[in-house]
Design a protein around this motif. Sequence first.
Motif, PDB file in Angstrom:
ATOM      1  N   ALA A  65     -54.621  63.491  52.496  1.00  0.00           N
ATOM      2  CA  ALA A  65     -54.203  63.417  51.096  1.00  0.00           C
ATOM      3  C   ALA A  65     -53.552  64.720  50.658  1.00  0.00           C
ATOM      4  O   ALA A  65     -52.552  64.715  49.924  1.00  0.00           O
ATOM      5  CB  ALA A  65     -55.404  63.100  50.210  1.00  0.00           C
ATOM      6  N   ILE A  66     -54.089  65.850  51.101  1.00  0.00           N
ATOM      7  CA  ILE A  66     -53.511  67.152  50.758  1.00  0.00           C
ATOM      8  C   ILE A  66     -52.119  67.281  51.362  1.00  0.00           C
ATOM      9  O   ILE A  66     -51.178  67.744  50.710  1.00  0.00           O
ATOM     10  CB  ILE A  66     -54.436  68.280  51.245  1.00  0.00           C
ATOM     11  CG1 ILE A  66     -55.741  68.264  50.437  1.00  0.00           C
ATOM     12  CG2 ILE A  66     -53.756  69.639  51.116  1.00  0.00           C
ATOM     13  CD1 ILE A  66     -56.807  69.191  50.979  1.00  0.00           C
ATOM     14  N   ILE A  67     -51.977  66.857  52.608  1.00  0.00           N
ATOM     15  CA  ILE A  67     -50.667  66.930  53.267  1.00  0.00           C
ATOM     16  C   ILE A  67     -49.644  66.074  52.527  1.00  0.00           C
ATOM     17  O   ILE A  67     -48.479  66.471  52.367  1.00  0.00           O
ATOM     18  CB  ILE A  67     -50.783  66.499  54.739  1.00  0.00           C
ATOM     19  CG1 ILE A  67     -51.551  67.548  55.536  1.00  0.00           C
ATOM     20  CG2 ILE A  67     -49.404  66.266  55.359  1.00  0.00           C
ATOM     21  CD1 ILE A  67     -51.827  67.162  56.974  1.00  0.00           C
ATOM     22  N   ALA A  68     -50.064  64.894  52.078  1.00  0.00           N
ATOM     23  CA  ALA A  68     -49.133  64.004  51.371  1.00  0.00           C
ATOM     24  C   ALA A  68     -48.573  64.676  50.118  1.00  0.00           C
ATOM     25  O   ALA A  68     -47.362  64.614  49.847  1.00  0.00           O
ATOM     26  CB  ALA A  68     -49.845  62.699  51.010  1.00  0.00           C
ATOM     27  N   VAL A  69     -49.433  65.340  49.353  1.00  0.00           N
ATOM     28  CA  VAL A  69     -48.972  66.038  48.139  1.00  0.00           C
ATOM     29  C   VAL A  69     -48.117  67.245  48.526  1.00  0.00           C
ATOM     30  O   VAL A  69     -47.051  67.488  47.947  1.00  0.00           O
ATOM     31  CB  VAL A  69     -50.172  66.474  47.275  1.00  0.00           C
ATOM     32  CG1 VAL A  69     -49.697  67.301  46.073  1.00  0.00           C
ATOM     33  CG2 VAL A  69     -50.942  65.255  46.799  1.00  0.00           C
ATOM     34  N   TYR A  70     -48.585  67.997  49.504  1.00  0.00           N
ATOM     35  CA  TYR A  70     -47.858  69.182  49.969  1.00  0.00           C
ATOM     36  C   TYR A  70     -46.436  68.832  50.397  1.00  0.00           C
ATOM     37  O   TYR A  70     -45.461  69.486  49.985  1.00  0.00           O
ATOM     38  CB  TYR A  70     -48.629  69.802  51.128  1.00  0.00           C
ATOM     39  CG  TYR A  70     -47.921  70.934  51.835  1.00  0.00           C
ATOM     40  CD1 TYR A  70     -48.085  72.251  51.416  1.00  0.00           C
ATOM     41  CD2 TYR A  70     -47.094  70.691  52.933  1.00  0.00           C
ATOM     42  CE1 TYR A  70     -47.438  73.292  52.066  1.00  0.00           C
ATOM     43  CE2 TYR A  70     -46.448  71.723  53.581  1.00  0.00           C
ATOM     44  CZ  TYR A  70     -46.625  73.028  53.150  1.00  0.00           C
ATOM     45  OH  TYR A  70     -45.978  74.054  53.799  1.00  0.00           O
ATOM     46  N   GLU A  71     -46.297  67.800  51.213  1.00  0.00           N
ATOM     47  CA  GLU A  71     -44.972  67.437  51.724  1.00  0.00           C
ATOM     48  C   GLU A  71     -44.078  66.879  50.617  1.00  0.00           C
ATOM     49  O   GLU A  71     -42.866  67.144  50.591  1.00  0.00           O
ATOM     50  CB  GLU A  71     -45.110  66.435  52.866  1.00  0.00           C
ATOM     51  CG  GLU A  71     -45.777  67.034  54.102  1.00  0.00           C
ATOM     52  CD  GLU A  71     -45.776  66.100  55.301  1.00  0.00           C
ATOM     53  OE1 GLU A  71     -45.814  66.598  56.437  1.00  0.00           O
ATOM     54  OE2 GLU A  71     -45.728  64.871  55.099  1.00  0.00           O
ATOM     55  N   TYR A  89     -55.288  71.798  62.898  1.00  0.00           N
ATOM     56  CA  TYR A  89     -56.121  70.961  62.034  1.00  0.00           C
ATOM     57  C   TYR A  89     -55.326  69.878  61.294  1.00  0.00           C
ATOM     58  O   TYR A  89     -55.713  68.714  61.299  1.00  0.00           O
ATOM     59  CB  TYR A  89     -56.895  71.807  61.014  1.00  0.00           C
ATOM     60  CG  TYR A  89     -57.818  72.804  61.647  1.00  0.00           C
ATOM     61  CD1 TYR A  89     -58.990  72.389  62.256  1.00  0.00           C
ATOM     62  CD2 TYR A  89     -57.527  74.163  61.649  1.00  0.00           C
ATOM     63  CE1 TYR A  89     -59.855  73.306  62.855  1.00  0.00           C
ATOM     64  CE2 TYR A  89     -58.379  75.089  62.251  1.00  0.00           C
ATOM     65  CZ  TYR A  89     -59.539  74.648  62.850  1.00  0.00           C
ATOM     66  OH  TYR A  89     -60.384  75.546  63.447  1.00  0.00           O
ATOM     67  N   GLY A  90     -54.239  70.231  60.649  1.00  0.00           N
ATOM     68  CA  GLY A  90     -53.536  69.279  59.807  1.00  0.00           C
ATOM     69  C   GLY A  90     -52.521  68.410  60.520  1.00  0.00           C
ATOM     70  O   GLY A  90     -52.187  67.328  60.038  1.00  0.00           O
ATOM     71  N   GLY A  91     -52.004  68.854  61.662  1.00  0.00           N
ATOM     72  CA  GLY A  91     -50.957  68.119  62.352  1.00  0.00           C
ATOM     73  C   GLY A  91     -51.407  66.747  62.825  1.00  0.00           C
ATOM     74  O   GLY A  91     -52.569  66.549  63.202  1.00  0.00           O
TER      75      GLY A  91
END
Length: 552
Positions: A305-311, A324-326
């Motif tokens: 969810a954090i990655i979705a907002v970040y991107e 971790y996130g990849g």
Amino acid sequence: MKNVEKYARGYFMPAETSLNWTKKEYVTEAPTWCSVDLRDGNQALVVPMNLEEKLEYFKMLVEIGFKEIEVGFPAASETEFVFLRTLIEQNLIPDDVTIQVLTQAREHIIRKTFESLQGAKQAVVHLYNSTSVAQREQVFRKSKEEIIDIAIAGAKLLKQIAEETEGNFRFQYSPESFTGTEIDFALDICNSVLDVWQPTAEKPVIINLPATVSMSMPHVYASQIEYMSNHLNYREHVIVSLHPHNDRGTGVADAELGMLAGAQRVEGTLFGNGERTGNVDIVTLALNMYSHGVDPKLDFTNIPAIIAVYERLNKMRVSERHPYGGELVFTAFSGSHQDAIAKGLKWREEVDPEHWAVPYLLIDPKDIGREYEGDIIRINSQSGKGGIGFILQQKYGLDLPPKMREHFGYCVKNVSDQQQKELMPNEIYDIFVKEYVNLTTPVEFVKFRSSDDEEFQTTVTIRTGSVVKEITGTGDGRLDAISNALQTHLGLNYSDLVYSEHALETGSKSQAVSYIGIKSAEGKVYWGCGIHVDIMTSSIKALFSAVNQMSV
């Protein structure tokens, strides 16, 4: 490569040995985290965030748990000024969150900065000026004394205007380009600023020591930090902070060793966004601590969810191999890795579910919102029997015998190799069904009946093409009797190799799964699988499937 001689080492080791940090094993306590995504990260974007995007990003940082957030350089642009005023006037800053703003040591910029901060409940005003040899000589063309005078004048003005402005303010000073500054001079200028601000227990001062450009190996940075930490005035009322950049690809190592060396605070960004090669990645730092059993005091339990907002807001992508996130960091394609992971997960479930020590997986993917299915083990031509068996077991409840897993593994690898692609779980299942399950060609099982005598005489009805007939055999059990009938009728010669079975749950309807392996006279093994609500029927269908493999 040519021209190597033109690169001189532009950093400075402390005059005295500062290596006490080497005696520490790991970081035992989370630092104060300060996100600089909305300043360093934002200014590094091709298209900086607008007001609405900055507000959404700020909200996400608060939800993650940041207690200090640098919200911008309000004197640098109208968007940043309006953003800060919006946060304050609409009361969007939680009481336990401190905002931070950046200002150069220049009077009109300092005054504009405090204008933007009017009414802030609590804010850190971050003053900086460049101190390195290169900046002094090439950019400002000023002496050390003149550079110190700039810092002192800025510190005095900060103190004066803070007293005149409504709000609650603390101060931070950075000798920008610290890593290219002589250590004794960096200490002198920081202590000169501290003498102006006179930190106390109630109003501590932050001294931020940035690797504005990462110039050395991480142990050098750690020694610099330890020296500064040991020699700063008012040390008990000073918070030593780090701001590593990643020019040498060592931002995380710089921060970790810097914390061992005495730093209490770290400035960085999510996934390392920032100028050039970026700032230190706080996600990696925090989860590195987590992997050592240390609470990082930040919530990364839902990384996707954090990655979705970040991107979406940064219009940047988190690399598939980013720690971790990849998308692929918890994924194994290699057969040996897959086998070890599958066995490790099984061992943990059976032996020690309270602890995590699964081969190849530093942390449990589920702890950060990742799933085992489709994340940990993915199948291509490099995969092995362990991973393929794991997929079938986890997703479809099929627990193949070890030798059958191996046989099926080669089958799947061949398909992936021929198609030159990764195979999804549903494709793997479809291959399994096609190759092994309830096969009816050339011989189809119809029904059976058996006697209750000791020889288990059994009659089985079979269909070959359009011809239906009954054949009879005897044996030690019904399945053995049917096997003997098939060998006699079809002229086959094989020996039973493996038989296993288990229940298969599909919703509320329980089915039985049977696996049979038979060995031909030439030593080749053929496998079959039967699935049916009746365990005996599933066993017979598995036998017919293996025989059909042999007969084709």
